[in-house]
Design an enzyme around this catalytic site. Structure first.
Site, PDB file in Angstrom:
ATOM      1  N   HIS A  65       0.744  -1.223   0.171  1.00 61.27           N
ATOM      2  CA  HIS A  65      -0.036  -0.114   0.040  1.00 61.27           C
ATOM      3  C   HIS A  65       0.825   1.299  -0.036  1.00 61.27           C
ATOM      4  CE1 HIS A  65      -4.409  -1.519   0.980  1.00 61.27           C
ATOM      5  NE2 HIS A  65      -3.698  -2.354   0.380  1.00 61.27           N
ATOM      6  N   ASP A  66       2.089   1.085   0.413  1.00 62.29           N
ATOM      7  CA  ASP A  66       3.140   2.358   0.425  1.00 62.29           C
ATOM      8  C   ASP A  66       3.300   2.528  -1.217  1.00 62.29           C
ATOM      9  OD1 ASP A  66       4.912   4.386   1.093  1.00 62.29           O
ATOM     10  OD2 ASP A  66       6.579   2.972   1.329  1.00 62.29           O
ATOM     11  N   GLY A  71       4.896   5.860  -4.966  1.00 62.89           N
ATOM     12  CA  GLY A  71       6.157   5.035  -4.986  1.00 62.89           C
ATOM     13  C   GLY A  71       6.353   4.651  -3.472  1.00 62.89           C
ATOM     14  N   ASP A  73       7.816   5.496  -0.837  1.00 62.78           N
ATOM     15  CA  ASP A  73       8.434   6.476  -0.064  1.00 62.78           C
ATOM     16  C   ASP A  73       7.861   6.786   1.494  1.00 62.78           C
ATOM     17  OD1 ASP A  73       5.769   7.128  -0.364  1.00 62.78           O
ATOM     18  OD2 ASP A  73       6.121   9.009  -1.652  1.00 62.78           O
ATOM     19  N   SER A  75       4.996   6.970   2.405  1.00 63.92           N
ATOM     20  CA  SER A  75       3.877   8.105   2.610  1.00 63.92           C
ATOM     21  C   SER A  75       2.601   7.395   3.413  1.00 63.92           C
ATOM     22  CB  SER A  75       3.403   8.729   1.180  1.00 63.92           C
ATOM     23  OG  SER A  75       3.012   7.529   0.476  1.00 63.92           O
ATOM     24  N   ASN A  88      -7.484   1.605   2.982  1.00 62.54           N
ATOM     25  CA  ASN A  88      -6.452   1.789   4.261  1.00 62.54           C
ATOM     26  C   ASN A  88      -7.261   1.799   5.595  1.00 62.54           C
ATOM     27  OD1 ASN A  88      -4.645   1.474   2.490  1.00 62.54           O
ATOM     28  ND2 ASN A  88      -4.126   3.719   2.553  1.00 62.54           N
ATOM     29  N   PRO A 157      -5.895  -1.103  -6.104  1.00 60.29           N
ATOM     30  CA  PRO A 157      -7.099  -1.739  -6.496  1.00 60.29           C
ATOM     31  C   PRO A 157      -7.874  -2.332  -5.290  1.00 60.29           C
ATOM     32  CG  PRO A 157      -4.953  -3.133  -6.592  1.00 60.29           C
ATOM     33  CD  PRO A 157      -4.573  -1.700  -6.084  1.00 60.29           C
ATOM     34  N   HIS A 187      -1.834 -13.177  -0.567  1.00 62.75           N
ATOM     35  CA  HIS A 187      -3.163 -13.708   0.034  1.00 62.75           C
ATOM     36  C   HIS A 187      -2.969 -15.144   0.618  1.00 62.75           C
ATOM     37  CE1 HIS A 187      -4.927 -10.200  -2.293  1.00 62.75           C
ATOM     38  NE2 HIS A 187      -4.330  -9.572  -1.199  1.00 62.75           N
ATOM     39  N   THR A 188      -1.943 -15.791   0.641  1.00 64.15           N
ATOM     40  CA  THR A 188      -2.071 -17.124   1.507  1.00 64.15           C
ATOM     41  C   THR A 188      -1.671 -16.625   2.803  1.00 64.15           C
ATOM     42  OG1 THR A 188       0.296 -17.362   0.714  1.00 64.15           O
ATOM     43  CG2 THR A 188      -1.468 -18.715  -0.604  1.00 64.15           C
TER      44      THR A 188
HETATM   45  C1  HEM Z   1      -4.442  -7.981  -6.579  1.00 66.66           C
HETATM   46  C2  HEM Z   1      -4.914  -6.707  -6.019  1.00 66.66           C
HETATM   47  C3  HEM Z   1      -5.275  -6.763  -4.427  1.00 66.66           C
HETATM   48  C4  HEM Z   1      -6.430  -6.706  -3.947  1.00 66.66           C
HETATM   49  C5  HEM Z   1      -7.684  -6.072  -4.682  1.00 66.66           C
HETATM   50  C6  HEM Z   1      -6.082  -6.775  -2.417  1.00 66.66           C
HETATM   51  C7  HEM Z   1      -7.303  -6.625  -1.556  1.00 66.66           C
HETATM   52  C8  HEM Z   1      -7.203  -6.846  -0.369  1.00 66.66           C
HETATM   53  C9  HEM Z   1      -8.268  -6.981   0.631  1.00 66.66           C
HETATM   54  C10 HEM Z   1      -9.570  -6.341   0.408  1.00 66.66           C
HETATM   55  C11 HEM Z   1      -7.604  -7.417   1.855  1.00 66.66           C
HETATM   56  C12 HEM Z   1      -8.580  -7.545   3.040  1.00 66.66           C
HETATM   57  C13 HEM Z   1      -8.434  -6.342   3.936  1.00 66.66           C
HETATM   58  C14 HEM Z   1      -9.409  -6.161   5.129  1.00 66.66           C
HETATM   59  O1  HEM Z   1     -10.293  -7.063   5.037  1.00 66.66           O
HETATM   60  O2  HEM Z   1      -9.206  -5.561   6.096  1.00 66.66           O
HETATM   61  C15 HEM Z   1      -6.130  -7.804   1.568  1.00 66.66           C
HETATM   62  C16 HEM Z   1      -5.685  -8.332   2.580  1.00 66.66           C
HETATM   63  C17 HEM Z   1      -4.010  -8.544   2.303  1.00 66.66           C
HETATM   64  N1  HEM Z   1      -3.475  -8.236   1.172  1.00 66.66           N
HETATM   65 FE1  HEM Z   1      -4.142  -7.700  -0.673  1.00 66.66          FE
HETATM   66  N2  HEM Z   1      -4.845  -7.033  -2.287  1.00 66.66           N
HETATM   67  C18 HEM Z   1      -4.339  -6.936  -3.660  1.00 66.66           C
HETATM   68  C19 HEM Z   1      -2.929  -7.222  -3.610  1.00 66.66           C
HETATM   69  C20 HEM Z   1      -1.968  -7.468  -2.662  1.00 66.66           C
HETATM   70  C21 HEM Z   1      -0.467  -7.385  -2.923  1.00 66.66           C
HETATM   71  C22 HEM Z   1       0.170  -7.241  -4.118  1.00 66.66           C
HETATM   72  C23 HEM Z   1      -0.187  -7.679  -1.747  1.00 66.66           C
HETATM   73  C24 HEM Z   1       1.332  -8.118  -1.322  1.00 66.66           C
HETATM   74  C25 HEM Z   1       2.517  -8.351  -2.089  1.00 66.66           C
HETATM   75  C26 HEM Z   1      -1.117  -7.980  -0.712  1.00 66.66           C
HETATM   76  C27 HEM Z   1      -1.043  -8.456   0.524  1.00 66.66           C
HETATM   77  C28 HEM Z   1      -2.206  -8.619   1.524  1.00 66.66           C
HETATM   78  C29 HEM Z   1      -2.067  -9.403   2.825  1.00 66.66           C
HETATM   79  C30 HEM Z   1      -0.865 -10.133   3.158  1.00 66.66           C
HETATM   80  C31 HEM Z   1      -3.229  -9.180   3.198  1.00 66.66           C
HETATM   81  C32 HEM Z   1      -3.661  -9.735   4.846  1.00 66.66           C
HETATM   82  C33 HEM Z   1      -3.211  -8.620   5.671  1.00 66.66           C
HETATM   83  C34 HEM Z   1      -3.422  -8.866   7.116  1.00 66.66           C
HETATM   84  O3  HEM Z   1      -3.995  -9.973   7.574  1.00 66.66           O
HETATM   85  O4  HEM Z   1      -3.299  -7.736   8.128  1.00 66.66           O
HETATM   86  N3  HEM Z   1      -2.200  -7.773  -1.401  1.00 66.66           N
HETATM   87  N4  HEM Z   1      -5.895  -7.606   0.256  1.00 66.66           N
END
Ligand code: HEM
Length: 314
Positions: A65-66, A71, A73, A75, A88, A157, A187-188
């Site tokens: 998210h940073d 970029g 940075d 922020s 966020n 996104p 997301h694993t």
């Molecule tokens: C492809 C686009 C992506 C979308 C639409 C997306 C969306 C989301 C959403 C909606 C959540 C749950 C947030 C919540 O319910 O509070 C989440 C969690 C998470 N996302 Fe993504 N994400 C994306 C890409 C990524 C990327 C690129 C990464 C890291 C390389 C990432 C890492 C994570 C992690 C690790 C969690 C769990 C965080 C936690 O347990 O605190 N995501 N994401």
């Protein structure tokens, strides 16, 4: 229309400057100025993840998210502003961990290690702490003096984005579809709020494993209950994602539409046999993490080295 020679030259200069910016990053950046920087970040992350394993996921997401907003940075670490943006607010975690590491670093190397670098290294160390692959992090990013909630709203996104919207959002950051799918393997690990996957598990999406959907309902009632955060985190590391060319066909065990936020309730013992990260996944994931970490860094005399990650220097 043909480009005039003046604009052609400025384009060349712009491209050269952009390349030089990420070219200035170097993995040895703190070797003389703060030799204990990397070890300090590693031990801070290890301590945080051992007392709260989900923190590894949260720090990885914080880095994503940073980087997608202005970029990499730092922020996102500035109080208020980006932190209040839709993707966020009430969702990002890990600020205190970064603040603690920064305090330790300030005591050993005054105003030397940027918050942007701390976050980038912490993301890598989080993945490693949870048993995932490692990679060498280019360093030398500096911290922004600004943050933008509106850019966070436009450039991050969302969970209901279509495949083409997701691809466009990543392409805007110079990340291709393979990078996007590999990074989605993040997301694993971690958890998602019920509101982000409720529709999917209550019949809104045929493309989900039925037993998996049923198991998620225990923690996510049909209405209300958004304080229940997702399903139990059972995988300990980013393991694998779907075939890079077919991001929407997957194990159908992603709780969020298309993006597979958190994944499964299969016991970890089974997972260690069946979901060890493949070499192909590890390679695609680490390549994409480095690319993501190189998005528009501030270098040289740009920005500043913040004394405290949550606020701009006074
Ligand atoms: C492809 C686009 C992506 C979308 C639409 C997306 C969306 C989301 C959403 C909606 C959540 C749950 C947030 C919540 O319910 O509070 C989440 C969690 C998470 N996302 Fe993504 N994400 C994306 C890409 C990524 C990327 C690129 C990464 C890291 C390389 C990432 C890492 C994570 C992690 C690790 C969690 C769990 C965080 C936690 O347990 O605190 N995501 N994401």
């Amino acid at each position: 229309m043909a480009m005039g020679s003046a604009s052609c030259i400025s384009l060349v200069v712009l491209v050269a400057l952009a390349t030089a910016a990420s070219g200035q990053l170097s993995s040895t950046f703190y070797d003389t100025s703060c030799p204990r920087a990397l070890a300090t970040i590693k031990s801070g992350v290890a301590a945080a993840v051992s007392s709260d394993p989900r923190m590894g996921a949260s720090l990885l997401r914080l880095h994503f998210h940073d980087c997608f907003v202005q970029g990499c940075d730092a922020s996102v670490l500035l109080s208020g502003m980006e932190q209040n943006a839709g993707p966020n607010v009430g969702s990002l975690r890990g600020f205190g961990v970064i603040d603690n590491i920064k305090t330790q670093l300030e005591s050993i190397c005054k105003q030397t290690v940027s918050c942007a670098d701390i976050l980038t290294v912490a993301a890598r160390d989080s993945v490693v702490a949870l048993g995932g692959p490692s990679w060498t992090v280019p360093l030398g990013r500096r911290d922004s003096t600004t943050a933008s909630a509106s850019l966070a709203n436009s450039d991050l996104p969302g969970p209901s984005s279509s495949r083409s919207q997701l691809e466009a959002a990543f392409l805007k950051k110079n990340l291709n579809t393979v990078d996007m799918v590999a990074l989605s393997g993040a997301h694993t690990i971690g958890k998602a709020q019920c509101s982000n996957f409720r529709t999917r598990i209550y019949g809104g999406d045929a493309n989900i494993n039925t037993a998996f959907a049923t198991s998620l309902k225990a923690n996510c009632p049909q209405s209300g209950g958004n304080t229940n955060l997702g399903e139990p985190r059972t995988r300990r590391r980013p393991t694998r994602s779907t075939t890079p060319t077919t991001p929407t066909s997957c194990h159908r065990k992603g709780s969020c539409t298309r993006t597979r936020c958190s994944s499964t309730t299969t016991p970890p013992t089974t997972l260690s046999a069946t979901l060890r990260p493949t070499r192909a996944f590890s390679s695609a994931f680490t390549t994409a993490m480095i690319k993501m970490g190189n998005i528009a860094p501030l270098t040289g005399t740009q920005g500043q080295i913040r004394l405290s990650c949550s606020k701009v220097n006074s």
